[in-house]
Design a protein around this motif. Structure first.
Motif, PDB file in Angstrom:
ATOM      1  N   ILE A  63       0.674  -1.223   0.103  1.00 42.27           N
ATOM      2  CA  ILE A  63       0.053  -0.067  -0.084  1.00 42.27           C
ATOM      3  C   ILE A  63       0.973   1.211  -0.020  1.00 42.27           C
ATOM      4  N   ALA A  64       1.876   1.059   0.979  1.00 40.28           N
ATOM      5  CA  ALA A  64       2.594   2.402   0.944  1.00 40.28           C
ATOM      6  C   ALA A  64       3.506   2.445  -0.407  1.00 40.28           C
ATOM      7  N   ALA A  65       3.841   1.735  -1.018  1.00 41.91           N
ATOM      8  CA  ALA A  65       4.688   1.729  -2.388  1.00 41.91           C
ATOM      9  C   ALA A  65       3.591   2.385  -3.545  1.00 41.91           C
ATOM     10  N   TYR A  66       2.533   1.671  -3.311  1.00 42.62           N
ATOM     11  CA  TYR A  66       1.588   2.213  -4.665  1.00 42.62           C
ATOM     12  C   TYR A  66       1.190   3.559  -4.375  1.00 42.62           C
ATOM     13  N   LEU A  67       0.903   4.148  -2.974  1.00 40.95           N
ATOM     14  CA  LEU A  67       0.890   5.513  -2.776  1.00 40.95           C
ATOM     15  C   LEU A  67       1.829   6.374  -3.135  1.00 40.95           C
ATOM     16  N   LYS A  68       3.035   5.974  -2.913  1.00 38.02           N
ATOM     17  CA  LYS A  68       4.201   6.821  -3.142  1.00 38.02           C
ATOM     18  C   LYS A  68       4.365   7.008  -4.781  1.00 38.02           C
ATOM     19  N   TRP A  69       4.499   5.759  -5.406  1.00 38.34           N
ATOM     20  CA  TRP A  69       5.125   5.806  -6.797  1.00 38.34           C
ATOM     21  C   TRP A  69       4.164   4.992  -7.562  1.00 38.34           C
ATOM     22  N   GLY A  70       3.061   4.535  -7.270  1.00 43.13           N
ATOM     23  CA  GLY A  70       2.069   3.864  -8.098  1.00 43.13           C
ATOM     24  C   GLY A  70       1.280   4.795  -8.956  1.00 43.13           C
ATOM     25  N   ASP A  71       0.675   4.130 -10.172  1.00 44.79           N
ATOM     26  CA  ASP A  71      -0.416   4.799 -11.047  1.00 44.79           C
ATOM     27  C   ASP A  71      -1.193   3.962 -11.412  1.00 44.79           C
ATOM     28  N   GLU A  72      -2.416   4.392 -11.128  1.00 41.96           N
ATOM     29  CA  GLU A  72      -3.623   3.423 -11.254  1.00 41.96           C
ATOM     30  C   GLU A  72      -3.980   2.863 -12.550  1.00 41.96           C
ATOM     31  N   GLU A  73      -3.749   3.591 -13.609  1.00 41.37           N
ATOM     32  CA  GLU A  73      -3.712   2.932 -15.077  1.00 41.37           C
ATOM     33  C   GLU A  73      -3.011   2.070 -15.320  1.00 41.37           C
ATOM     34  N   THR A  74      -1.502   2.418 -15.071  1.00 39.75           N
ATOM     35  CA  THR A  74      -0.450   1.448 -15.252  1.00 39.75           C
ATOM     36  C   THR A  74      -0.582   0.216 -14.438  1.00 39.75           C
ATOM     37  N   VAL A  75      -1.159   0.270 -13.193  1.00 41.99           N
ATOM     38  CA  VAL A  75      -1.324  -1.104 -12.532  1.00 41.99           C
ATOM     39  C   VAL A  75      -2.419  -1.973 -13.029  1.00 41.99           C
ATOM     40  N   ARG A  76      -3.455  -1.280 -13.359  1.00 39.60           N
ATOM     41  CA  ARG A  76      -4.634  -2.034 -14.057  1.00 39.60           C
ATOM     42  C   ARG A  76      -4.180  -2.610 -15.479  1.00 39.60           C
TER      43      ARG A  76
ATOM     44  N   ASP B  54      -1.260  -4.161 -16.017  1.00 42.53           N
ATOM     45  CA  ASP B  54      -0.742  -5.284 -15.727  1.00 42.53           C
ATOM     46  C   ASP B  54      -0.330  -5.337 -14.322  1.00 42.53           C
ATOM     47  N   PRO B  55      -1.446  -5.568 -13.889  1.00 43.70           N
ATOM     48  CA  PRO B  55      -1.370  -5.669 -12.177  1.00 43.70           C
ATOM     49  C   PRO B  55      -0.136  -6.104 -11.245  1.00 43.70           C
ATOM     50  N   VAL B  56      -0.180  -7.513 -11.523  1.00 48.63           N
ATOM     51  CA  VAL B  56       0.871  -8.109 -10.610  1.00 48.63           C
ATOM     52  C   VAL B  56       2.360  -7.860 -10.962  1.00 48.63           C
ATOM     53  N   ARG B  57       2.466  -7.535 -12.274  1.00 43.52           N
ATOM     54  CA  ARG B  57       3.730  -7.207 -12.614  1.00 43.52           C
ATOM     55  C   ARG B  57       4.144  -6.084 -12.175  1.00 43.52           C
ATOM     56  N   GLU B  58       3.415  -5.054 -12.249  1.00 41.08           N
ATOM     57  CA  GLU B  58       3.651  -3.508 -11.753  1.00 41.08           C
ATOM     58  C   GLU B  58       3.641  -3.453 -10.282  1.00 41.08           C
ATOM     59  N   LEU B  59       2.874  -4.173  -9.669  1.00 41.45           N
ATOM     60  CA  LEU B  59       2.985  -4.393  -8.210  1.00 41.45           C
ATOM     61  C   LEU B  59       4.162  -4.891  -7.524  1.00 41.45           C
ATOM     62  N   LEU B  60       4.718  -5.761  -8.371  1.00 39.98           N
ATOM     63  CA  LEU B  60       5.827  -6.329  -8.058  1.00 39.98           C
ATOM     64  C   LEU B  60       7.164  -5.109  -8.160  1.00 39.98           C
ATOM     65  N   LYS B  61       7.028  -4.602  -9.183  1.00 41.02           N
ATOM     66  CA  LYS B  61       8.025  -3.453  -9.282  1.00 41.02           C
ATOM     67  C   LYS B  61       7.908  -2.407  -8.181  1.00 41.02           C
ATOM     68  N   LEU B  62       6.733  -2.359  -7.959  1.00 39.26           N
ATOM     69  CA  LEU B  62       6.813  -1.288  -6.535  1.00 39.26           C
ATOM     70  C   LEU B  62       7.316  -1.971  -5.505  1.00 39.26           C
ATOM     71  N   TYR B  63       6.932  -3.252  -5.057  1.00 40.36           N
ATOM     72  CA  TYR B  63       7.514  -4.015  -4.084  1.00 40.36           C
ATOM     73  C   TYR B  63       8.850  -4.176  -4.105  1.00 40.36           C
ATOM     74  N   VAL B  64       9.652  -4.488  -5.139  1.00 37.47           N
ATOM     75  CA  VAL B  64      10.912  -4.500  -5.238  1.00 37.47           C
ATOM     76  C   VAL B  64      11.722  -3.018  -5.009  1.00 37.47           C
ATOM     77  N   ARG B  65      10.817  -1.926  -5.537  1.00 37.50           N
ATOM     78  CA  ARG B  65      11.443  -0.578  -5.245  1.00 37.50           C
ATOM     79  C   ARG B  65      11.422  -0.310  -3.899  1.00 37.50           C
ATOM     80  N   PHE B  66      10.135  -0.648  -3.110  1.00 38.03           N
ATOM     81  CA  PHE B  66      10.440  -0.340  -1.857  1.00 38.03           C
ATOM     82  C   PHE B  66      11.301  -0.825  -1.184  1.00 38.03           C
ATOM     83  N   HIS B  67      11.798  -2.094  -1.303  1.00 31.96           N
ATOM     84  CA  HIS B  67      12.930  -2.703  -0.638  1.00 31.96           C
ATOM     85  C   HIS B  67      14.138  -2.257  -0.736  1.00 31.96           C
ATOM     86  N   GLU B  68      14.327  -1.619  -2.064  1.00 29.82           N
ATOM     87  CA  GLU B  68      15.716  -1.272  -2.505  1.00 29.82           C
ATOM     88  C   GLU B  68      15.670   0.392  -1.681  1.00 29.82           C
TER      89      GLU B  68
END
Length: 568
Positions: free
Chosen positions: A170-183, A185-199
């Motif tokens: 949730i924190a990653a999506y609110l910081k860097w996410g874009d609804e249209e982009t996530v919709r 390709d949801p899982v791949r985009e959410l993974l990118k955000l998750y990986v970025r969060f940990h980096e």
């Protein structure tokens, strides 16, 4: 060779004075075919009967005289070596397989039992990687194996849909996410955000605190947190279901971790009432030192529950509400201690069915020798692998059989079959190193090889029909050559293999049986004339044998989760 072993054991039991079932468990297959088809060592009976093993063997051989199942019985040292009457065995096996394969292969030992099988269980907002193939397909095969042995099954997908990771999502999506982009390709985009969060968290540790804060909001029912969490689940499910459709996998229930949120407190209360909880470093635990295990944490020092609490609640629900008397967990070997602890706690809670809980562990899936890691973004998407395998199968079909009807369906069956069989042919405890060149190699001991053997048997039967040769329902074998007997001998081991696969919860035994049957059938096909047999009676016998093999291969492929195309 169930029927022949039963007849052998029944005759021997009259001599040795032990139950036929106990005697049957001692019957072996001789190491060399010329010694016979079955052998019974008589050494263990010598002390009780006060006779030499050779004399006991001689008496058993005499008791077998005149039995229609056997051609001969010979005493070799302390063994009774028996040669089966080939014509009788072939007639009975082919007749039974063609009439009812399930009755041929299964004694329905588990009739009246109900098993809950927990398998696949991907994490929401994470990719369905190739590593999930193991739990998914081992679990699906176990469901079918248990059903074949008479068990009622409940397939459960225990989705990973709860935990601190969702605060991070949730924190990653609110910081860097874009609804249209996530919709898109949801899982791949959410993974990118998750990986970025940990980096980013490596540089800015306050991000981890922010992730924990958002998970606390989710636990407290914050509308924004709950809405995003539910959106992640819905989008992930859509992607997962596409992969399950490709694999032909279905579940009876999708019950994620969050489903048990309101079911954990009664578990904690019962453990307290039973005096099983002790305090250790601020946490409440069940002391398992008497069983050489570390304590099972039930409530953490901050008051939060943990995986063990959730799995205890899930086990009680599966038994008490879903009515399962056997609980099976198809989860990687790294969780062996966790399940040993959970099962022991259930036993301490006086749940007698705890003895029927099984952790079906399996080895790790690596990719080109490297361990996969979602957190580091090292993921191989299973859907990509399946699509590539289907594409490769399509190319082969276009090159070798461009006029094949329904090419797309066959390409899917063969491509997916290649990926699934490559996994299931391995003993489940072995690690599997996933390499495209191995998975997409359609020669050798592969799924496509087994599928092609089935299609070959279907082709022989089609040619027979084209020549006006209709198979009679009943065939009586009057002669059986060595190659035909090799096929019958292999078919007659199907029941033993099924029971071992069920007892050990290991589909690789079925995969190995199917490969051996295909090897044996192909030798028969190449060297023995079927349509060109010398007489009509022999042609009918051989066609009936081909038909029995077709049925057996198709049904064992089904047990492994593979389709059996009739043309390739």
């Amino acid at each position: 060779m169930r029927d022949q072993k039963a007849a052998f054991a029944a005759a021997a039991s009259t001599v040795v004075g032990q139950p036929a079932e106990d005697v049957a468990s001692l019957i072996e297959y001789p190491p060399q075919r010329d010694l016979g088809d079955l052998a019974l060592p008589c050494f263990r009976f010598a002390k009780t009967l006060r006779m030499s093993p050779q004399d006991i063997a001689a008496r058993i051989a005499q008791a077998l005289e005149g039995r229609p199942e056997f051609a001969s019985a010979a005493v070799v040292g302390g063994y009774v070596n028996v040669k089966v009457a080939r014509e009788h065995a072939a007639t009975m096996a082919v007749r039974q397989i063609r009439a009812d394969f399930e009755a041929f292969i299964s004694r329905q030992r588990l009739r009246g039992h109900r098993a809950a099988i927990d398998y696949s269980s991907p994490n929401i907002a994470k990719p369905f990687g190739v590593g999930h193939l193991r739990s998914t397909m081992i679990g699906q095969s176990i469901v079918r194996l248990l059903q074949m042995d008479g068990c009622e099954t409940v397939g459960i997908n225990h989705l990973g849909d709860w935990g601190t990771q969702f605060g991070k999502n949730i924190a990653a999506y609110l910081k860097w996410g874009d609804e249209e982009t996530v919709r898109r390709d949801p899982v791949r985009e959410l993974l990118k955000l998750y990986v970025r969060f940990h980096e980013e968290a490596k540089v800015d540790p306050t991000l981890d605190e922010e992730g924990r804060a958002w998970f606390k909001k989710l636990e407290d029912g914050d509308p924004q947190a709950v809405a995003l969490w539910q959106w992640f689940i819905d989008e992930s499910r859509k992607v997962f279901d596409q992969t399950y459709e490709m694999l032909g996998v279905k579940f009876d229930y999708y019950l994620g971790e969050s489903f048990y949120n309101d079911k954990m407190q009664p578990v904690v209360d019962e453990l307290r009432e039973r005096g099983l909880l002790t305090v250790s470093e601020g946490a409440e635990v069940v002391d398992l030192s008497a069983w050489n295990m570390p304590p099972c944490i039930i409530v953490k020092s901050d008051g939060a529950t943990i995986y063990a609490t959730r799995d205890l609640a899930a086990a009680l629900y599966r038994h008490d509400v879903l009515g399962a008397d056997r609980l099976i967990y198809v989860v990687g070997a790294e969780q062996s201690l966790h399940f040993a602890q959970v099962f022991k706690v259930l036993e301490l809670m006086d749940r007698p069915w705890a003895k029927d809980c099984r952790h079906v562990a399996f080895g790790m899936m690596k990719y080109n020798g490297e361990r996969l890691s979602t957190r580091r973004g090292k993921v191989v998407y299973l859907e990509d692998v399946l699509q590539q395998a289907i594409s490769e199968a399509r190319k082969i079909i276009e090159a070798k059989n461009p006029s094949l009807p329904d090419k797309e369906a066959v390409a899917k069956a063969v491509g997916v079959g290649a990926v699934v069989f490559n996994d299931l042919k391995n003993y489940r405890m072995h690690d599997v190193d996933f390499r495209f060149e191995d998975v997409l190699n359609f020669d050798g001991e592969t799924g496509p090889y087994v599928q092609y053997t089935h299609a070959r048997a279907c082709s022989v039967l089609r040619k027979a029909a084209d020549q006006g040769c209709a198979l009679p329902e009943e065939v009586h074998f009057t002669e059986v050559g060595d190659l035909e007997w090799a096929v019958i001998h292999q078919l007659n081991q199907a029941n033993e293999v099924l029971e071992r696969a069920v007892d050990e919860l290991d589909p690789s035994l079925i995969a190995r049986f199917t490969l051996d049957l295909c090897h044996t059938f192909n030798r028969f096909y190449h060297d023995v004339p079927v349509l060109g047999a010398d007489t009509e009676a022999v042609r009918m016998q051989r066609l009936a044998l081909v038909d029995a093999c077709r049925i057996a291969i198709a049904r064992t492929l089904y047990l492994l989760g593979l389709e059996a195309p009739e043309r390739m």
